[in-house]
Design an enzyme around this catalytic site. Structure first.
Site, PDB file in Angstrom:
ATOM      1  N   LYS A   1       0.640  -1.601  -0.376  1.00  0.00           N
ATOM      2  CA  LYS A   1       0.098  -0.030  -0.370  1.00  0.00           C
ATOM      3  C   LYS A   1       0.703   1.096  -0.195  1.00  0.00           C
ATOM      4  O   LYS A   1       0.546   2.623  -0.592  1.00  0.00           O
ATOM      5  CB  LYS A   1      -1.517  -0.096   1.352  1.00  0.00           C
ATOM      6  CG  LYS A   1      -1.826  -1.302   1.562  1.00  0.00           C
ATOM      7  CD  LYS A   1      -3.577  -1.283  -0.172  1.00  0.00           C
ATOM      8  CE  LYS A   1      -3.740  -2.306   0.229  1.00  0.00           C
ATOM      9  NZ  LYS A   1      -5.089  -1.729  -0.977  1.00  0.00           N
TER      10      LYS A   1
ATOM     11  N   GLU B   1      -9.922   5.710   2.848  1.00  0.00           N
ATOM     12  CA  GLU B   1     -10.669   4.362   2.864  1.00  0.00           C
ATOM     13  C   GLU B   1     -10.118   3.194   3.546  1.00  0.00           C
ATOM     14  O   GLU B   1      -8.808   3.447   3.643  1.00  0.00           O
ATOM     15  CB  GLU B   1     -11.918   4.242   2.156  1.00  0.00           C
ATOM     16  CG  GLU B   1     -11.387   3.038   1.509  1.00  0.00           C
ATOM     17  CD  GLU B   1     -10.617   3.413   0.644  1.00  0.00           C
ATOM     18  OE1 GLU B   1      -9.775   4.516   0.019  1.00  0.00           O
ATOM     19  OE2 GLU B   1      -9.270   2.887   0.247  1.00  0.00           O
TER      20      GLU B   1
ATOM     21  N   SER C   1       1.907  -9.346  -0.706  1.00  0.00           N
ATOM     22  CA  SER C   1       1.546  -8.493  -1.021  1.00  0.00           C
ATOM     23  C   SER C   1       1.865  -7.915   0.626  1.00  0.00           C
ATOM     24  O   SER C   1       1.508  -6.439   0.578  1.00  0.00           O
ATOM     25  CB  SER C   1      -0.162  -8.385  -1.388  1.00  0.00           C
ATOM     26  OG  SER C   1      -0.564  -9.082  -0.599  1.00  0.00           O
TER      27      SER C   1
END
Ligand SMILES: Cc1ncc(COP(=O)(O)O)c(C=O)c1O
Length: 399
Positions: free
Chosen positions: A92, A114, A379
């Site tokens: 991210k 969010e 990830s």
């Protein structure tokens, strides 16, 4: 930011998918972001700042790692792209660095985001702290409960966590709340966490995440002398998957496999497999595959992973499904949990539950395609999931 190979048309469509299905007030905000992003994309100084932060703040490039023990046990060469080793533990950060830099460039003083699993919230909170931006994170009540560690981290980083209490109280409702506040605030920039939403977000997020695929392609070539037979990534909104895939779009022989959350099974409300089990529809301002209820509205979704239970998916994935360039499959909670424990116990790496879905699919494929080379995007790391898994163990739910 290496040039990626696919771009939406001028209206933001990837084939039939994407676009901007939004009220006029929101369209104005989006157009402002589009103009700013196009200028930034063409500006070498912006690119350099982004790349420097990727290197010195996020810790890129993330390495690739050969899983010797799993490869021996399962009969294929299994490699991981270690996005779990980035600062804050997930992919991210690549995206939040890019978007917060853009917010600063646009003269904004506040960001809103969010979050589902909390990883995007933590990455946004940290990046906002770094760049001196005020930060609000919208998060569903159910996810606040599942991902308490990340809520604490966001607050420590100086962000305000605003709890979404409507509907299913997960990611969709968090997006609803963030969009509503953005419309009303001129000083604010919306840092969207995945390759979803109205144009330009799906394209912009892909561009920032394409660093994963660019690095992975050259790393696997230099380590093994060949391209992988398949690249695998979990798909929530689809940002880590599109980031990995973008490095291999032009390598026709490389299979691109997106792994969706199959949850407890194919019944309504038991999964969040938008591409495998949904149908085209519009929500949150864009057209894509979507899990629907009987009325055709966004339906109930479920996954063990807080980062995967979203009823839609990035529009570029919808196009890749229709053209057949990528394949989409689903993996159940149970299969993901088995992969979670296998990686922990055989390689000493505790993966995020989201990433465990991609690994589970690779382990299935290894048995079907012995000797193949499989590249899995890890990830994120599993620290955030430890207490959830511990509770499942304690309750006897894992058998
Ligand atoms: C570690 C991790 N992987 C994957 C995802 C899913 O997001 P995306 O599909 O945008 O990569 C999340 C979302 O929170 C996440 O935290």
């Amino acid at each position: 930011m290496v040039q990626s190979t696919t771009k939406p048309d001028s209206q933001g469509f990837f084939g039939a998918y994407g676009g901007q299905y939004v009220p006029e007030a929101l369209k104005q905000r989006l157009d402002e972001v589009t103009r700013a992003f196009e200028a930034a994309e063409a500006d070498p100084a912006f690119q350099k700042e982004f790349e420097d932060l990727c290197t010195h703040y996020a810790g890129r490039p993330s390495p690739i790692f050969h899983c010797n023990n799993l490869s021996r046990a399962f009969g294929a060469e299994i490699w991981l792209k270690r996005e779990d080793l980035n600062h804050l533990g997930a992919h991210k950060i690549n995206n939040t660095l890019g978007q917060c830099l853009l917010a600063k460039r646009m003269g904004k003083t506040r960001v809103i985001a969010e979050t589902g699993a909390g990883q995007h919230g933590v990455a946004t909170a940290a990046t906002a702290a770094l760049m001196g931006l005020a930060c609000t994170i919208c998060m569903g009540e159910v996810d606040v409960e599942r991902q308490k560690l990340n809520v604490t981290r966001m607050e420590m980083l100086g962000a305000k966590v605003q709890v979404a209490t409507k509907g299913q109280k997960t990611l969709k409702e968090a997006v609803d709340d963030a969009l509503a506040q953005w419309i009303d605030d001129d000083e604010m920039f919306y840092v969207l966490g995945s390759a979803v939403g109205p144009h330009p977000y799906p394209y912009m997020v892909k561009r920032f995440q394409s660093v994963i695929g660019t690095e992975a392609r050259s790393q696997i070539l230099s380590e093994t002398g060949r391209l992988p037979d398949a690249c695998l990534a979990c798909v929530g909104g689809g940002s880590n998957a599109i980031g990995l895939f973008s490095g291999f779009f032009n390598d026709a022989a490389v299979r691109l496999i997106g792994v969706e959350p199959g949850g407890r099974g194919d019944g309504y409300g038991q999964h969040a497999a938008s591409l495998c089990l949904g149908e085209p529809g519009v929500m949150h301002g864009f057209n894509s595959y979507m899990v629907k209820n009987a009325q055709g509205d966004p339906g109930e979704v479920y996954s063990i992973s807080a980062g995967l239970d979203y009823p839609s998916v990035g529009p570029e994935h919808a196009q890749l499904k229709d053209t057949g360039r990528a394949e989409y499959v689903r993996v159940t909670d149970k299969e993901a949990l088995d992969a979670f424990f296998l990686l922990s116990r055989k390689e000493g790496i505790i993966p995020a539950l989201e990433s465990s879905h991609a690994l589970a699919q690779a382990l299935k494929m290894a048995k079907e395609l012995p000797g193949s080379l499989l590249l899995v995007n890890l990830s994120g790391r599993g620290d955030k999931d430890v207490s959830q898994v511990q509770q499942l163990l304690a309750s006897g739910a894992l058998g």
